[in-house]
Design an enzyme around this catalytic site. Structure first.
Site, PDB file in Angstrom:
ATOM      1  N   ALA A  10       0.823  -1.189   0.451  1.00  0.00           N
ATOM      2  CA  ALA A  10      -0.156   0.021  -0.212  1.00  0.00           C
ATOM      3  C   ALA A  10       1.033   1.123  -0.071  1.00  0.00           C
ATOM      4  O   ALA A  10       1.948   1.222   0.387  1.00  0.00           O
ATOM      5  CB  ALA A  10      -0.878  -0.098   1.627  1.00  0.00           C
ATOM      6  N   ASP A  11       0.242   2.249  -0.045  1.00  0.00           N
ATOM      7  CA  ASP A  11       1.470   3.580  -0.560  1.00  0.00           C
ATOM      8  C   ASP A  11      -0.548   4.600   0.337  1.00  0.00           C
ATOM      9  O   ASP A  11      -1.333   4.520  -0.389  1.00  0.00           O
ATOM     10  CB  ASP A  11       1.891   3.748  -1.248  1.00  0.00           C
ATOM     11  N   THR A  12       0.488   5.873   0.718  1.00  0.00           N
ATOM     12  CA  THR A  12      -0.405   6.776   0.776  1.00  0.00           C
ATOM     13  C   THR A  12      -0.393   7.999   0.624  1.00  0.00           C
ATOM     14  O   THR A  12       1.194   8.328   0.917  1.00  0.00           O
ATOM     15  CB  THR A  12      -1.331   6.760   2.221  1.00  0.00           C
TER      16      THR A  12
END
Length: 208
Positions: free
Chosen positions: A86-88
């Site tokens: 994931a990347d935010t």
């Protein structure tokens, strides 16, 4: 949510392409207690001008997952069955705000966010051998007002330096949040409901 598939996914080697204890805890809360953490060495250098915000975080997550999957697959003893990454990113007024590298930058970013509404995007990729699922969730976050003294006191805790946008909603940074519109866990860094739905689909259980 994952109860109907735990007997299948529970026998798989599941890897989280991250070193984040926050994401690891969220994965545990899904019932995947045997997940392995493996920080990716993917160089996060995609050109933001070539992507929309939702595409950017999804493609960065994809890069993390592919790097971890390919590296671990070189050894039969570490080859994963499922890799999740994931990347935010925090965005406001057309600008992206990642993890600030210095306290000064953290202060600058937080001061811009105060009293305004920003959007948090989290891109997620699940790779189950040849099957790949990629999606992005977003959430509106409304910050209240804070003085320079209050912002600096928060920056001095050190918490902002490894958080997108310079704050952790699940930590002391949550004190700045007046309200949110969307999935809280998108802001934390792993949208739990959507992740559960997609994992169920991958393992043959449709959520109607």
């Amino acid at each position: 949510m994952l109860k109907p598939i735990l007997n299948r996914i529970g026998t798989k080697r599941v890897v989280l392409a991250s070193g984040s204890p926050r994401r690891q805890e969220l994965i545990y809360n899904l019932g995947l207690t045997a997940v392995t953490l493996c920080p990716s060495t993917f160089e996060e250098n995609l050109n933001p001008a070539e992507y929309s915000f939702d595409e950017y975080v999804a493609m960065t997550a994809y890069g993390k997952v592919r790097e971890v999957y390919e590296r671990l697959s070189k050894d039969e003893g570490t080859k994963p069955d499922v890799v999740i990454g994931a990347d935010t990113m925090v965005t406001m007024d057309g600008q992206m705000y990642g993890k600030p590298k210095t306290p000064e930058r953290a202060f600058e970013v937080l001061k811009k966010l105060m009293g305004k509404t920003h959007i948090v995007y989290t891109g997620v990729v699940i790779k189950h051998h040849e099957k790949e699922v990629k999606f992005t969730e977003s959430c509106l976050v409304h910050f209240g007002k804070a003085t320079d003294e209050q912002i600096k006191a928060y920056v001095d805790t050190g918490e902002p330096l490894d958080k997108a946008g310079g704050y952790g909603i699940q930590g002391l940074g949550g004190n700045f949040v007046e309200k949110i519109e969307g999935d809280y866990f998108t802001v934390v860094g792993l949208p739990m409901y959507r992740l559960s739905v997609e994992l169920c689909k991958l393992f043959g259980y449709e959520v109607e």
